[in-house]
Every structure is written in structure tokens, then in C-alpha cells.
Design a protein around this motif. Structure first.
Motif, PDB file in Angstrom:
ATOM      1  N   LEU A 216       0.858  -1.178   0.000  1.00 24.12           N
ATOM      2  CA  LEU A 216       0.000   0.000   0.000  1.00 24.12           C
ATOM      3  C   LEU A 216       0.892   1.226   0.000  1.00 24.12           C
ATOM      4  CD1 LEU A 216      -2.810   1.318   0.192  1.00 24.12           C
ATOM      5  CD2 LEU A 216      -2.609   1.178   2.685  1.00 24.12           C
ATOM      6  N   VAL A 217       0.723   2.088  -0.994  1.00 20.89           N
ATOM      7  CA  VAL A 217       1.518   3.311  -1.123  1.00 20.89           C
ATOM      8  C   VAL A 217       0.714   4.473  -0.573  1.00 20.89           C
ATOM      9  CG1 VAL A 217       2.723   4.842  -2.716  1.00 20.89           C
ATOM     10  CG2 VAL A 217       2.600   2.384  -3.209  1.00 20.89           C
ATOM     11  N   VAL A 218       1.314   5.247   0.317  1.00 26.73           N
ATOM     12  CA  VAL A 218       0.669   6.447   0.857  1.00 26.73           C
ATOM     13  C   VAL A 218       1.356   7.650   0.217  1.00 26.73           C
ATOM     14  CG1 VAL A 218       0.053   7.765   2.913  1.00 26.73           C
ATOM     15  CG2 VAL A 218       0.179   5.264   3.029  1.00 26.73           C
ATOM     16  N   ALA A 225       4.003   7.218  -7.336  1.00 24.93           N
ATOM     17  CA  ALA A 225       3.625   6.662  -8.636  1.00 24.93           C
ATOM     18  C   ALA A 225       4.637   5.624  -9.097  1.00 24.93           C
ATOM     19  CB  ALA A 225       3.499   7.779  -9.661  1.00 24.93           C
ATOM     20  N   SER A 226       5.911   5.958  -8.950  1.00 24.25           N
ATOM     21  CA  SER A 226       6.965   5.021  -9.343  1.00 24.25           C
ATOM     22  C   SER A 226       6.896   3.736  -8.514  1.00 24.25           C
ATOM     23  CB  SER A 226       8.328   5.694  -9.171  1.00 24.25           C
ATOM     24  OG  SER A 226       9.376   4.803  -9.458  1.00 24.25           O
ATOM     25  N   SER A 227       6.679   3.869  -7.222  1.00 25.86           N
ATOM     26  CA  SER A 227       6.553   2.694  -6.348  1.00 25.86           C
ATOM     27  C   SER A 227       5.401   1.803  -6.788  1.00 25.86           C
ATOM     28  CB  SER A 227       6.327   3.141  -4.899  1.00 25.86           C
ATOM     29  OG  SER A 227       7.407   3.870  -4.404  1.00 25.86           O
ATOM     30  N   ALA A 228       4.266   2.422  -7.081  1.00 28.49           N
ATOM     31  CA  ALA A 228       3.081   1.642  -7.465  1.00 28.49           C
ATOM     32  C   ALA A 228       3.306   0.901  -8.776  1.00 28.49           C
ATOM     33  CB  ALA A 228       1.875   2.570  -7.581  1.00 28.49           C
ATOM     34  N   ILE A 229       3.939   1.558  -9.740  1.00 27.61           N
ATOM     35  CA  ILE A 229       4.186   0.912 -11.036  1.00 27.61           C
ATOM     36  C   ILE A 229       5.126  -0.271 -10.879  1.00 27.61           C
ATOM     37  CG2 ILE A 229       5.311   1.234 -13.278  1.00 27.61           C
ATOM     38  CD1 ILE A 229       4.186   4.123 -13.235  1.00 27.61           C
ATOM     39  N   GLY A 309     -11.891   7.787   8.973  1.00 24.94           N
ATOM     40  CA  GLY A 309     -12.160   6.666   9.867  1.00 24.94           C
ATOM     41  C   GLY A 309     -11.945   5.303   9.254  1.00 24.94           C
ATOM     42  N   ALA A 310     -11.765   5.215   7.953  1.00 22.97           N
ATOM     43  CA  ALA A 310     -11.569   3.922   7.302  1.00 22.97           C
ATOM     44  C   ALA A 310     -10.223   3.322   7.702  1.00 22.97           C
ATOM     45  CB  ALA A 310     -11.644   4.075   5.785  1.00 22.97           C
ATOM     46  N   LEU A 311     -10.182   1.988   7.773  1.00 24.31           N
ATOM     47  CA  LEU A 311      -8.956   1.263   8.091  1.00 24.31           C
ATOM     48  C   LEU A 311      -8.551   0.417   6.885  1.00 24.31           C
ATOM     49  CD1 LEU A 311      -9.702   0.038  11.739  1.00 24.31           C
ATOM     50  CD2 LEU A 311      -8.290   1.976  11.044  1.00 24.31           C
ATOM     51  N   LEU A 312      -7.324   0.596   6.427  1.00 28.48           N
ATOM     52  CA  LEU A 312      -6.769  -0.207   5.346  1.00 28.48           C
ATOM     53  C   LEU A 312      -5.650  -1.068   5.903  1.00 28.48           C
ATOM     54  CD1 LEU A 312      -6.497   2.545   2.577  1.00 28.48           C
ATOM     55  CD2 LEU A 312      -8.283   0.818   2.808  1.00 28.48           C
ATOM     56  N   HIS A 313      -5.444  -2.247   5.315  1.00 32.69           N
ATOM     57  CA  HIS A 313      -4.416  -3.161   5.797  1.00 32.69           C
ATOM     58  C   HIS A 313      -3.524  -3.609   4.652  1.00 32.69           C
ATOM     59  CE1 HIS A 313      -7.598  -3.415   8.873  1.00 32.69           C
ATOM     60  NE2 HIS A 313      -6.594  -3.608   9.712  1.00 32.69           N
ATOM     61  N   SER A 314      -2.257  -3.834   4.968  1.00 36.04           N
ATOM     62  CA  SER A 314      -1.306  -4.250   3.945  1.00 36.04           C
ATOM     63  C   SER A 314      -0.154  -5.019   4.576  1.00 36.04           C
ATOM     64  CB  SER A 314      -0.761  -3.022   3.203  1.00 36.04           C
ATOM     65  OG  SER A 314       0.094  -3.412   2.151  1.00 36.04           O
ATOM     66  N   LYS A 315       0.451  -5.904   3.770  1.00 37.49           N
ATOM     67  CA  LYS A 315       1.619  -6.646   4.239  1.00 37.49           C
ATOM     68  C   LYS A 315       2.846  -5.745   4.303  1.00 37.49           C
ATOM     69  CE  LYS A 315      -0.133 -10.903   2.144  1.00 37.49           C
ATOM     70  NZ  LYS A 315       0.094 -11.940   1.103  1.00 37.49           N
ATOM     71  N   THR A 316       2.965  -4.830   3.344  1.00 39.98           N
ATOM     72  CA  THR A 316       4.042  -3.841   3.368  1.00 39.98           C
ATOM     73  C   THR A 316       3.456  -2.468   3.065  1.00 39.98           C
ATOM     74  OG1 THR A 316       4.573  -4.178   1.030  1.00 39.98           O
ATOM     75  CG2 THR A 316       5.818  -5.486   2.639  1.00 39.98           C
ATOM     76  N   LEU A 317       4.182  -1.445   3.484  1.00 43.68           N
ATOM     77  CA  LEU A 317       3.695  -0.075   3.343  1.00 43.68           C
ATOM     78  C   LEU A 317       4.793   0.789   2.752  1.00 43.68           C
ATOM     79  CD1 LEU A 317       1.274   1.838   4.048  1.00 43.68           C
ATOM     80  CD2 LEU A 317       2.498   2.366   6.171  1.00 43.68           C
ATOM     81  N   MET A 318       4.412   1.638   1.803  1.00 40.16           N
ATOM     82  CA  MET A 318       5.343   2.596   1.208  1.00 40.16           C
ATOM     83  C   MET A 318       4.906   4.007   1.581  1.00 40.16           C
ATOM     84  SD  MET A 318       8.036   3.024  -0.692  1.00 40.16           S
ATOM     85  CE  MET A 318       8.087   1.367  -1.404  1.00 40.16           C
ATOM     86  N   LEU A 319       5.753   4.732   2.282  1.00 39.65           N
ATOM     87  CA  LEU A 319       5.463   6.104   2.674  1.00 39.65           C
ATOM     88  C   LEU A 319       6.100   7.048   1.665  1.00 39.65           C
ATOM     89  CD1 LEU A 319       6.160   5.698   6.495  1.00 39.65           C
ATOM     90  CD2 LEU A 319       3.923   5.868   5.380  1.00 39.65           C
ATOM     91  N   GLY A 501      13.311   7.597  -8.859  1.00 40.27           N
ATOM     92  CA  GLY A 501      14.277   6.521  -8.685  1.00 40.27           C
ATOM     93  C   GLY A 501      14.188   5.884  -7.317  1.00 40.27           C
ATOM     94  N   SER A 502      14.027   6.709  -6.287  1.00 42.05           N
ATOM     95  CA  SER A 502      13.934   6.163  -4.931  1.00 42.05           C
ATOM     96  C   SER A 502      12.641   5.378  -4.745  1.00 42.05           C
ATOM     97  CB  SER A 502      14.038   7.280  -3.888  1.00 42.05           C
ATOM     98  OG  SER A 502      12.907   8.130  -3.921  1.00 42.05           O
ATOM     99  N   GLY A 503      11.571   5.792  -5.444  1.00 40.57           N
ATOM    100  CA  GLY A 503      10.321   5.040  -5.382  1.00 40.57           C
ATOM    101  C   GLY A 503      10.473   3.651  -5.975  1.00 40.57           C
ATOM    102  N   ALA A 504      11.133   3.583  -7.126  1.00 41.54           N
ATOM    103  CA  ALA A 504      11.382   2.283  -7.751  1.00 41.54           C
ATOM    104  C   ALA A 504      12.260   1.420  -6.856  1.00 41.54           C
ATOM    105  CB  ALA A 504      12.037   2.488  -9.113  1.00 41.54           C
ATOM    106  N   ASN A 505      13.321   2.014  -6.315  1.00 40.11           N
ATOM    107  CA  ASN A 505      14.241   1.284  -5.453  1.00 40.11           C
ATOM    108  C   ASN A 505      13.524   0.726  -4.221  1.00 40.11           C
ATOM    109  OD1 ASN A 505      17.115   0.679  -4.475  1.00 40.11           O
ATOM    110  ND2 ASN A 505      16.344   1.974  -2.829  1.00 40.11           N
ATOM    111  N   ALA A 506      12.709   1.569  -3.569  1.00 42.03           N
ATOM    112  CA  ALA A 506      12.018   1.135  -2.355  1.00 42.03           C
ATOM    113  C   ALA A 506      10.958   0.084  -2.648  1.00 42.03           C
ATOM    114  CB  ALA A 506      11.398   2.343  -1.656  1.00 42.03           C
ATOM    115  N   ALA A 507      10.312   0.178  -3.818  1.00 44.44           N
ATOM    116  CA  ALA A 507       9.313  -0.835  -4.188  1.00 44.44           C
ATOM    117  C   ALA A 507       9.980  -2.195  -4.380  1.00 44.44           C
ATOM    118  CB  ALA A 507       8.584  -0.417  -5.462  1.00 44.44           C
ATOM    119  N   LEU A 508      11.151  -2.190  -4.995  1.00 43.27           N
ATOM    120  CA  LEU A 508      11.890  -3.438  -5.156  1.00 43.27           C
ATOM    121  C   LEU A 508      12.343  -3.966  -3.794  1.00 43.27           C
ATOM    122  CD1 LEU A 508      14.000  -2.559  -8.319  1.00 43.27           C
ATOM    123  CD2 LEU A 508      11.981  -4.034  -8.185  1.00 43.27           C
ATOM    124  N   GLY A 509      12.707  -3.041  -2.907  1.00 45.05           N
ATOM    125  CA  GLY A 509      13.056  -3.449  -1.548  1.00 45.05           C
ATOM    126  C   GLY A 509      11.880  -4.077  -0.825  1.00 45.05           C
TER     127      GLY A 509
END
Length: 527
Positions: A216-218, A225-229, A309-319, A501-509
């Protein structure tokens, strides 16, 4: 009015019309009326489904035009000549009034159609404002859907008496049924939340029913956008929660250092980013703001609570929440925000035509703002806290060559002054002599850098003393399973291309973290 290339493009678009559209023009013998009259005539010649007529009415703004759907009897108005950034708004208004499908969710269309009562929107813009078209287009779509809703785009520079009477000093400024409704960028969803009291509750319930994400990307800027792609390309369940897609880039005009693209602007780049993300299976939840995060000890998932008030859940999170304009934090700044204190010279500069203004900050953004404003306002005073300007030398030389720009260094702004309704000046202290000085002004443009959007993260991940998220080589934070990228982190340089670039890197991480989870943990989290 329209060159041949633009007319050819417009004629191609207008082939998508399905039902008749009537243009009603309200003009006189002024120069702007002549421009509008020529524009209407050119449009009429491009499609057999478009007709035009001269309108009459004592209460009509002149010059203005009305776009009426003959089939649905809906009305969209433009007061002024809708060129510049608003030309796209005009084209879309024609298409939507003529039955061309809108690129919004069917449930939003139905929500607008079901609104009861009369909604008369008036939206003041400047044609150089890159934020204004989004608001105009959202309100125009509402007007094209529901006959009880109207919207008029008003070029503030052309209707200055109205701007002065309503004390408008920032755009876009939206009025509903004669009363102030919103200022600044506002999305269709946000508009509906304000006019439909039950919308937020329905939306929170729908969001809370979503199954857990893998990532889940916040944040919806370049890093998000890069992380999500990169995440979606791995075939894992990906979502984006964003207050607005594009983030700070939407407020950036000239972009000349995005490698392989010689020149572009923020809104254009963001449009491409969003379209790229939508090409993948990414659940985009816009107009949402994160309130807190924590790990759910029951199932091991990361929980994100939204402000509705909504709650979302994810195995990993991208800030990837980016940053916002830094404020001066001096007396009077908040009191006169939107009443002379501004943060976007491209948007609000035209409202100060012929008036003296100040720019706070001597970096690239500050000096660029001063140069842009100098062509509009009577005088620009640049105040820099440091002993010298920090902008690139080419910009400094340009600013110093302009006769209506004064630059003052060693200047510490201490107070914004006003008359209760608008800014009248500011006070600053000379850091060398210690003397307090006053400058008479109509507007103040603050350009002193950015602040990371991390207030909701305090106590959950490690931050620097400036509030930036501390990340490792793979974008990992101090909380396992939580990653971060872009301007919100402690990367030393805040640039669009670096954020991507950092978004792509962190998504791969994050993906590497996921595939290394023990099998039993995967089974537990899926339960």
C-alpha cells in the motif's frame, strides 16, 4: 484566435459529439468581446452539431459564453476568454455537453445526478493558474450531469471589480449560491463530500471493506507513482492512498531537468504519471489523507487509518507523502493566508497586477518567482535571510538585470501586516544593523523551501530532527515492512527524477521483503 494546428486538433475532438450543443455569447464592442466572438465563431465552424446565438440579459457578465446541452438542458458558463490553461476546460465542456462520456467512475456520476436542490457555482481563476483547470473541470462535469447545477468560470483579471468586492486574493476561489465555498485545488470527490453529507460515511465503509494489499503506497507524487508501477509489475496487489495525485509537482511550472524530456510542466508530467499508473492494476484511492499507522498484532498486517475513519491493511507499506511549502511562522501569516499571503506565484500572481509584492526566499524557487512576477506587478522586493542569494547564478543575473526587482539580504521577516481584510505590508529586521524596517505591499509570496509531511508518523518510524524519514539502502525504515521514498525521506537532494528513482528502489526493496517472509507468516497473514 486559434491557429490552424489548434483548429485541426479541436475539429478532431469535436467529432466525438453525439448530441447538439448551443453556444450563447454575451458580448459588446470591447476588445475582449471581439476575441470571444471570434472564438465562438471558429468553434461553430468546426462541427455541424454546434450552433451559436447572441444572448441578452442584464445580469450577464460581458464578455461571457454559455454552453448548453440541447438534449439535457444543462448549462456551463465561461466569463472571459477561456484560453491559456482553461482551453482544455472549454474543450471538455463542449464534449461533455454533447454527450461524450466522462472519464470518471459511474458511481460518482450517479451521486452527482442524485443531488437535490439548486447549486450555482462561481469559480474565479487566472488563466495562468495550473491548479484552476482541475477545479473548473470537476464543477463543469457536475453541471453537465445535473441540470440543477451550474458553474461559471470567471477570469479574475478581466472582472477586477468583482474580485475586489469579494476580496479574492488567491485562485481558484469557489462560491456556491453566493457564499464562499472553497479556495485552492479541490477534487470532485472533495466537492461531493461538502455538498453531500452522507458521502464521507459511505466512502469510509467502502474503503474499510477492501481486502489487504501486498503493498500500500501512501502518497501520489513521483515517488508514490513510481513505487506503485514497480510493485504492480511484480504482480502483487497494490494500492495508492493519496490526498491528490501529483503532490507538489502539480504546483511546479517549468521543468527543464527531467532527463530525456527537454521541457515540460508539472500538470502535464502528473497527467502522464497518473495515466501510467492506471495502465496497471493499481487501486487508486484519491482525496484521502492518512491519520496514523501501526502494526496489527493480531494478524501481523500494517494498519493505516484514514482521516475519514476507514482502516486499510497491507503486508508492506510505502510512505511517499512528500513535502509541502514551508511557512514563515510569523504573526499575521495565517490571518492573511489567501488574503495577500500566497505560495504559488503562477496561480495568484495575476491578481496582483500593477501592485507591489514581496518574495520571501532567495533560492531558485524564490528568484524564479521574482522574475515571473516582475512582468506582472509594479515592483518585487526579494527578502533573503542569508548573507547571499542561494539561487543559480544565471537566475541571479537575470533578476538583478530587471529594473523593478530589489534584493535585500540579511533580512529576517518578523510580521505580516494588514488592515483586517488584506495584506498591506510586512516588517523585517536587518540582521546586520538590528533595525526593524517596514515595506508597503499588496502581496507576499513565500518561497523558503519544503517541510516533510510526517506529522502523522511521529512515534512510529525514526525521523531526523527535521522530520524526514530515515531510510536504508533499500528504502527500509525502522519499522519492519514499512518503506519510504521521495522528498519525505532523508535523501540529500529533493528532485523529481531522484524521487522517481527512490520510489522504484524502495518498491523493489518491499518486494524483496515480501518474498523472504517465512511461509508460515504468509499463511497467517492470508488467513
Amino acid at each position: 484566435m486559434l491557429d490552424q494546428n489548434l483548429k485541426t486538433q479541436l475539429q478532431t475532438y469535436l467529432q466525438n459529439l453525439k448530441t447538439p450543443v448551443e453556444l450563447v455569447k454575451f458580448v459588446d464592442d470591447s476588445a475582449k468581446s471581439t476575441e470571444l466572438n471570434e472564438l465562438v465563431e471558429q468553434i461553430t465552424q468546426l462541427s455541424p452539431l454546434i450552433t451559436s446565438t447572441a444572448g441578452e440579459g442584464k445580469n450577464e457578465r460581458v464578455p461571457s459564453m454559455l454552453i448548453r446541452s440541447v438534449q439535457n438542458n444543462t448549462e456551463i458558463r465561461f466569463a472571459g476568454v477561456p484560453l491559456g490553461h482553461e482551453f482544455t476546460s472549454l474543450v471538455l465542456a463542449l464534449l461533455h455537453s454533447g454527450g461524450h462520456p466522462m472519464k470518471i467512475d459511474a458511481d460518482l456520476i450517479e451521486q452527482v445526478r442524485q443531488l437535490e436542490g439548486q447549486y450555482q457555482f462561481e469559480t474565479y481563476v487566472s488563466l495562468s493558474c495550473q491548479n484552476c483547470p482541475d477545479v473548473i473541470q470537476a464543477l463543469n462535469m457536475m453541471a453537465a450531469i445535473n441540470p440543477n447545477i451550474t458553474n461559471v468560470m470567471i477570469d479574475g483579471a478581466l472582472f477586477q471589480p468583482e474580485v475586489d468586492e469579494r476580496k479574492i486574493m488567491a485562485v481558484p476561489s469557489v462560491f456556491l449560491n453566493g457564499k464562499s465555498f472553497a479556495q485552492g485545488r479541490i477534487s470532485l470527490k472533495e466537492i461531493l463530500k461538502k455538498v453531500d453529507s452522507n458521502a464521507a460515511k459511505r466512502e469510509a465503509k467502502a474503503l474499510g471493506n477492501k481486502p489487504p494489499f501486498d503493498l500500500l503506497v501512501v502518497g501520489g507524487g513521483p515517488a508514490g507513482a513510481s513505487s506503485a508501477i514497480y510493485s504492480a509489475r511484480k504482480g502483487i496487489r497494490t494500492g495508492i492512498v493519496a490526498e491528490r495525485f501529483g503532490g507538489q509537482v502539480m504546483d511546479t511550472m517549468a521543468i527543464e531537468n527531467f532527463i530525456s524530456v527537454k521541457a515540460t510542466d508539472g500538470p502535464k508530467l502528473v497527467s502522464g504519471l497518473e495515466q501510467h499508473v492506471r495502465d496497471y492494476d493499481v487501486d487508486i484511492m484519491d482525496s484521502q489523507r492518512a491519520k496514523r499507522i501501526n502494526r496489527d498484532e493480531h494478524n501481523g498486517l500494517i494498519e493505516v487509518e484514514l482521516e475519514n475513519g476507514a482502516l486499510l491493511h497491507s503486508k508492506t507499506l510505502m510512505l511517499a507523502t512528500g513535502a509541502r511549502w514551508r511557512e514563515m511562522n510569523v504573526p499575521g501569516e495565517q490571518e492573511y493566508r489567501g488574503k495577500g499571503v500566497a505560495y504559488c506565484p503562477h496561480c495568484d500572481g495575476p491578481l496582483f497586477k500593477g501592485k507591489p509584492v514581496a518574495v520571501i526566499g532567495g533560492g531558485n524557487s524564490g528568484i524564479e518567482a521574482a522574475i515571473d512576477l516582475a512582468g506582472l506587478v509594479s515592483h518585487v522586493t526579494v527578502l533573503e535571510f542569508d548573507t547571499k542569494l542561494r539561487a543559480d547564478e544565471v537566475l541571479v543575473r537575470k533578476a538583478k538585470s530587471m529594473p523593478n526587482i530589489d534584493i535585500i539580504v540579511n533580512a529576517q521577516t518578523t510580521e505580516v501586516t494588514g488592515n483586517g481584510e488584506k495584506v498591506t505590508g510586512l516588517n523585517f529586521t536587518d540582521r546586520v544593523s538590528g533595525e526593524t524596517q517596514h515595506v508597503e505591499l499588496a502581496g507576499i509570496f513565500v518561497q523558503i523551501g519544503l517541510v516533510p509531511n510526517t506529522e502523522f508518523l511521529k512515534g512510529t518510524v525514526d525521523l531526523t530532527n527535521r522530520g524526514e524519514i530515515i531510510v536504508g539502502a533499500n528504502g527500509e525504515t525502522s519499522l519492519p515492512g514499512v518503506f519510504a521514498a521521495g522528498d519525505v525521506t532523508n535523501v540529500p537532494y529533493k528532485q523529481i527524477i531522484i524521487a522517481m528513482g527512490s520510489g522504484a528502489n524502495a518498491a523493489l526493496g518491499a518486494f524483496d521483503y515480501l518474498i523472504r517472509l517465512p511461509v508460515e507468516d504468509k499463511q497467517e497473514q492470508a488467513a
